[in-house]
Design a protein around this motif. Sequence first.
Motif, PDB file in Angstrom:
ATOM      1  N   LEU A  54       0.828  -1.208   0.000  1.00  0.00           N
ATOM      2  CA  LEU A  54       0.000   0.000   0.000  1.00  0.00           C
ATOM      3  C   LEU A  54       0.865   1.262   0.000  1.00  0.00           C
ATOM      4  CD1 LEU A  54      -2.765  -1.070   2.549  1.00  0.00           C
ATOM      5  CD2 LEU A  54      -2.987  -0.877   0.069  1.00  0.00           C
ATOM      6  N   LYS A  55       1.980   1.215   0.731  1.00  0.00           N
ATOM      7  CA  LYS A  55       2.870   2.378   0.735  1.00  0.00           C
ATOM      8  C   LYS A  55       3.437   2.611  -0.659  1.00  0.00           C
ATOM      9  CE  LYS A  55       4.382   2.229   5.543  1.00  0.00           C
ATOM     10  NZ  LYS A  55       5.530   2.004   6.455  1.00  0.00           N
ATOM     11  N   ASP A  56       3.800   1.521  -1.332  1.00  0.00           N
ATOM     12  CA  ASP A  56       4.328   1.680  -2.695  1.00  0.00           C
ATOM     13  C   ASP A  56       3.278   2.285  -3.622  1.00  0.00           C
ATOM     14  OD1 ASP A  56       6.659   0.602  -1.822  1.00  0.00           O
ATOM     15  OD2 ASP A  56       6.197  -1.437  -2.469  1.00  0.00           O
ATOM     16  N   GLU A  57       2.017   1.804  -3.505  1.00  0.00           N
ATOM     17  CA  GLU A  57       0.960   2.377  -4.336  1.00  0.00           C
ATOM     18  C   GLU A  57       0.743   3.852  -4.009  1.00  0.00           C
ATOM     19  OE1 GLU A  57      -2.429  -0.021  -3.681  1.00  0.00           O
ATOM     20  OE2 GLU A  57      -1.660  -1.780  -4.750  1.00  0.00           O
ATOM     21  N   LYS A  58       0.813   4.182  -2.709  1.00  0.00           N
ATOM     22  CA  LYS A  58       0.632   5.574  -2.310  1.00  0.00           C
ATOM     23  C   LYS A  58       1.762   6.445  -2.855  1.00  0.00           C
ATOM     24  CE  LYS A  58      -0.847   6.302   1.824  1.00  0.00           C
ATOM     25  NZ  LYS A  58      -0.889   6.412   3.288  1.00  0.00           N
ATOM     26  N   CYS A  59       2.982   5.937  -2.777  1.00  0.00           N
ATOM     27  CA  CYS A  59       4.111   6.693  -3.332  1.00  0.00           C
ATOM     28  C   CYS A  59       3.963   6.892  -4.841  1.00  0.00           C
ATOM     29  CB  CYS A  59       5.419   5.973  -3.017  1.00  0.00           C
ATOM     30  SG  CYS A  59       5.870   5.984  -1.281  1.00  0.00           S
ATOM     31  N   GLU A  60       3.459   5.867  -5.536  1.00  0.00           N
ATOM     32  CA  GLU A  60       3.272   5.994  -6.976  1.00  0.00           C
ATOM     33  C   GLU A  60       2.206   7.043  -7.288  1.00  0.00           C
ATOM     34  OE1 GLU A  60       2.286   3.120 -10.826  1.00  0.00           O
ATOM     35  OE2 GLU A  60       2.355   2.306  -8.790  1.00  0.00           O
ATOM     36  N   GLN A 108       4.557  15.046   5.970  1.00  0.00           N
ATOM     37  CA  GLN A 108       4.184  15.001   7.388  1.00  0.00           C
ATOM     38  C   GLN A 108       3.140  13.929   7.649  1.00  0.00           C
ATOM     39  OE1 GLN A 108       2.986  18.934   8.483  1.00  0.00           O
ATOM     40  NE2 GLN A 108       5.083  19.794   8.406  1.00  0.00           N
ATOM     41  N   ASN A 109       2.192  13.793   6.723  1.00  0.00           N
ATOM     42  CA  ASN A 109       1.203  12.720   6.882  1.00  0.00           C
ATOM     43  C   ASN A 109       1.872  11.349   6.861  1.00  0.00           C
ATOM     44  OD1 ASN A 109      -0.886  14.603   7.004  1.00  0.00           O
ATOM     45  ND2 ASN A 109      -1.202  14.569   4.783  1.00  0.00           N
ATOM     46  N   GLN A 110       2.823  11.189   5.927  1.00  0.00           N
ATOM     47  CA  GLN A 110       3.544   9.920   5.878  1.00  0.00           C
ATOM     48  C   GLN A 110       4.361   9.694   7.144  1.00  0.00           C
ATOM     49  OE1 GLN A 110       5.875   9.904   2.334  1.00  0.00           O
ATOM     50  NE2 GLN A 110       4.130   9.628   0.955  1.00  0.00           N
ATOM     51  N   MET A 111       4.982  10.750   7.663  1.00  0.00           N
ATOM     52  CA  MET A 111       5.741  10.611   8.904  1.00  0.00           C
ATOM     53  C   MET A 111       4.828  10.208  10.051  1.00  0.00           C
ATOM     54  SD  MET A 111       8.931  11.043   8.379  1.00  0.00           S
ATOM     55  CE  MET A 111       9.492  11.353  10.046  1.00  0.00           C
ATOM     56  N   ARG A 112       3.621  10.818  10.089  1.00  0.00           N
ATOM     57  CA  ARG A 112       2.684  10.411  11.148  1.00  0.00           C
ATOM     58  C   ARG A 112       2.321   8.936  11.011  1.00  0.00           C
ATOM     59  NH1 ARG A 112       0.098  15.220   9.342  1.00  0.00           N
ATOM     60  NH2 ARG A 112       0.598  17.030  10.619  1.00  0.00           N
ATOM     61  N   GLU A 113       2.116   8.485   9.762  1.00  0.00           N
ATOM     62  CA  GLU A 113       1.802   7.071   9.567  1.00  0.00           C
ATOM     63  C   GLU A 113       2.972   6.186   9.986  1.00  0.00           C
ATOM     64  OE1 GLU A 113       0.768   6.639   5.530  1.00  0.00           O
ATOM     65  OE2 GLU A 113      -1.113   7.767   5.641  1.00  0.00           O
ATOM     66  N   LEU A 114       4.214   6.608   9.627  1.00  0.00           N
ATOM     67  CA  LEU A 114       5.375   5.827  10.025  1.00  0.00           C
ATOM     68  C   LEU A 114       5.546   5.794  11.541  1.00  0.00           C
ATOM     69  CD1 LEU A 114       8.002   6.934   7.355  1.00  0.00           C
ATOM     70  CD2 LEU A 114       6.837   4.748   7.515  1.00  0.00           C
ATOM     71  N   GLN A 115       5.279   6.913  12.196  1.00  0.00           N
ATOM     72  CA  GLN A 115       5.368   6.928  13.657  1.00  0.00           C
ATOM     73  C   GLN A 115       4.330   5.997  14.276  1.00  0.00           C
ATOM     74  OE1 GLN A 115       5.030  10.993  14.851  1.00  0.00           O
ATOM     75  NE2 GLN A 115       7.108  11.568  14.184  1.00  0.00           N
ATOM     76  N   THR A 116       3.135   6.015  13.675  1.00  0.00           N
ATOM     77  CA  THR A 116       2.101   5.107  14.175  1.00  0.00           C
ATOM     78  C   THR A 116       2.527   3.653  14.005  1.00  0.00           C
ATOM     79  OG1 THR A 116       0.421   6.740  13.567  1.00  0.00           O
ATOM     80  CG2 THR A 116      -0.327   4.485  13.991  1.00  0.00           C
TER      81      THR A 116
END
Length: 974
Positions: free
Chosen positions: A195-201, A349-357
């Motif tokens: 899902l992260k790869d799809e989001k990055c794409e 920042q949204n991605q960082m919040r997801e990574l922190q979660t």
Amino acid sequence: MAVECVPEGPDLKEMGEEELWDLINDNRHRISLSVRPCVLIPYLRQARVLTEVDEDEIISCHNLTNRCMRTSYMLDLLRTQGRNGAVALLEGLMIHYPNLYTQVTGRKPSTEPSRFSGLIKYSELTEYLVRAVTGMQKELQEARCEANRMTTRCASLESEIGQIMEQDEKSRSLQAENDRLQRHLISLQREITKLKDEKCELYIRFTAAIEEKSAVSSRLHDLNLQVYQLQTDLQSTQTQNEIQKRRSLRCVCSAETPQLQEEVRSLRCQLAKAEKLDPARQDILAQDLAEAIDSQVELAEQLQCYREENEQLLREKQGLLGQKECLSLQVQQLTLNCEIHQQKNNVIQNQMRELQTERDQAYLYRDEAQAMIARVLAEKDTLRCQLVELQERVFSLQSKRGARDQRQSSDSSVSSCEEFPGRRRLRRMDALNPLTLSLSNAEFEDPAATSVRSRNAEPPSPESLRRREEALYADSGPETAETDCLLDDFVFLPSVRSEDKLASRVCSSGGSRSYSSLSRTSAPPFLMRSRPKAIRVSGRVLGISFQGAALLSQLAVVGGNKTGVFVHKVTEGSAAHTVGITPGAQIVEVKCEQNQKALRMVLEDSTLEEAMWALGQVTGICHLSLRPRQDDYDALLQQLQSNETASGDSFYVRVNVSLSAGLGGTLAVSCSDILHVTNTRPAGTEDVWHASQVHPCQLLDLQSGTVPNYYRAQRLLIRAIEEINFQTKKCQKTGREVARNKQKAVRIVSTGRLGRNPLWVSVEDDKTSSTETDASSAPKSCVTLMPYTLVTPHYPPVCRPILLLPTVLGRILDKKLAGWQGFQLCEPEVLSPTEHAARLQRSEILEEGEQGGNCYTLQGVEKVMKKGIHCVLPLGLDCVRRLHRFDIFPIIIFIGQSTRSARKLRQKLQRHGQTEEQLLTCSSSEEPLLDKLPCLYHSVAPDTWCDQTSLLTSLRSIIWEEQKKIVWVEPDLW
């Protein structure tokens, strides 16, 4: 009555001092290899040819590094005693080494060793032998008592094994559930990654769309500006056109008016009257007219200047307006870019919040797993404590029962005890194999010291787990691991082949004979299974004994030092197949008998070549220690089938001999090259390895091919040394000198001990006799000349220190090099005596300074390295190993010297109080020491520089290149 030996050689009593010592010196090599000084010294002191001081000097001298040197020194001391020393030595050999005595003198040993010397009386020798026999009987009695105690304890612990096995089953179920949850977690992590790869794409596509939109907006803005400019030009053109029309209309209207016509008539009349005036009047009017014309010309010039200034101001105004438009466009572009960056920051920042979660969730899972592990360990510790309490209760009950049985003993037993004081009263024991008592006595120790492995409820670290695994499966060896798995399934058989009938009789009777029936002089006993397929699991290691004749024909192996050696195929109907060996088990250890000696070979870290060699040594009964690793075996097979790897071998070596290319893809290598060995047993070959050259700056394999294996390369190394020696002698005879800058062909590397190395297998003798306990102090035999040396890669994260050699030239160049940007000279520190002693104990002092109280410390080097610059070390070669202990790897540059190059530095040497001869002497003395270093160094040829400036420039480029390279470090071989 003893039978007299028939003398076969000359009578020693009739031989003189020189004849006796000539006889000993002829066999000096044999005596040095076979005799242990600690065995002969008691007799020699009894004969008064050695003193207590001599004994301490022989055994404790640090210069005598091995047994052969100690024996040779003992012979030298005996030589000073003359004939008495020779006779006493021969008598000692007659008592303790009868076979060696026969080989030296040619005579059979006599039962009365003092009959021809007179050094010791027969009564004193008898007393000496009685004391020795009495001591051995005491040791045997204590060993038997220890065996009885061990057997009793094993019987008491059998009742507790069932409960421990149940707890083990529960822990296994929990481990299986944990594995299932781990696999589920891994699958979820894979989905999250997808899902992260799809989001990055999608984000990339969105960013591309935003950039395209920005480009279209910029183009639209440029077109609007062009339209606005055209409209402005059209309006100005129309305005000028209107002005011209109005001027033309005014001119027409003014020309047609009668007033203008009247004025023109009047002017004409005046002009006519003026023509009729006198000449003086005409001159005055002409002069006035000329003055008026001059004033008008001046006014016209001023008007022209004003017009030019006005046009210049208009042009400046147009330029400022254009700049204003450009600035406004830049403001709009920057505003748009700012908005885009804000959007990107929001997304990041949204991605960082997801990574922190996700990280918090992973930490939570880890804490839960650690808590579960801690809970399991706490439960195990509780069970261990309960086990210890039960053991103490059982021991107390057994002691009470033994006291009660002793009080109830009959008079007959008392009389029998008085008749045989060394024996105990017979009483009924638990149903155990009587030969297992000897097993516990001969090979196993008390496992109470290792029964409680953990006393903390905290989750263990990886290092603790590794130590625990080594303690369970490696360090226990033949003591604890085999006690649990072999007490009920194995019986003892003598290892001497002449006693096969006795072995078969013991097997058929189930071990009904006692251990006393076995010969004391035979080799260490061996294990044989008392019933087929009787396998007991000890942890995760299986112990299996069977007939291993032609073992390589019974089973095939795959793997290597990286993956482990696994059983690949088992021949049906063979002894290995009968005892239940199946593919997928890792061979950890092999025990066999060879030349009436019990050998123990560890294969856990050995290569495929060494494993096949070790298995090929088995000729009779063998014992295999197997570890089930089916998942790892399946993964290895999958890699082999997909050609991802050629075998399970993988290690890096440094080549110590230059090898030329040959037929069949043989790789050409030079001395000090680094090779990555990936297969020690290629298909169809036995004396070559498959290896690849390694990139100097990255851990990548370059050109690959085959190289000679360790033993064949060793022969090539010896041959290369012989050729170099022959060439050197030939050049010396012809008066020619060998070029100093010629590439080095060999590198002499030797080792003083046999270390754990994937280049050879570890073979040990199982010593069980109490008289051979002193052999542990003697060093093991090992291969001294090493064609390959095992190395490990290191990646220094900061600028490495610089060490310039030879030291005489290094002291001159250090200050010059430290004056450049990015380099700093290491300064000595002044330490108090207390601090100096503390740092010296921690090995933090690299070298003592020239002035008293000054010294170069590890902290001084680290202080410079923290600045991100190179630390120039004004030290010698001794600091290299001290820095390696703290993972600091200096760049070592050796500047080769010749008579011509030393002449170039004559003035620099004279300024520092040195001479050319001292420089050449220092260079020749330090160059051989470079090969002893555990790391690579860079050598600068003497003909590659012309003066100090060019030398420093080349040194700087060399330092940049060496900083990028991987540091390969050898293990400490001494």
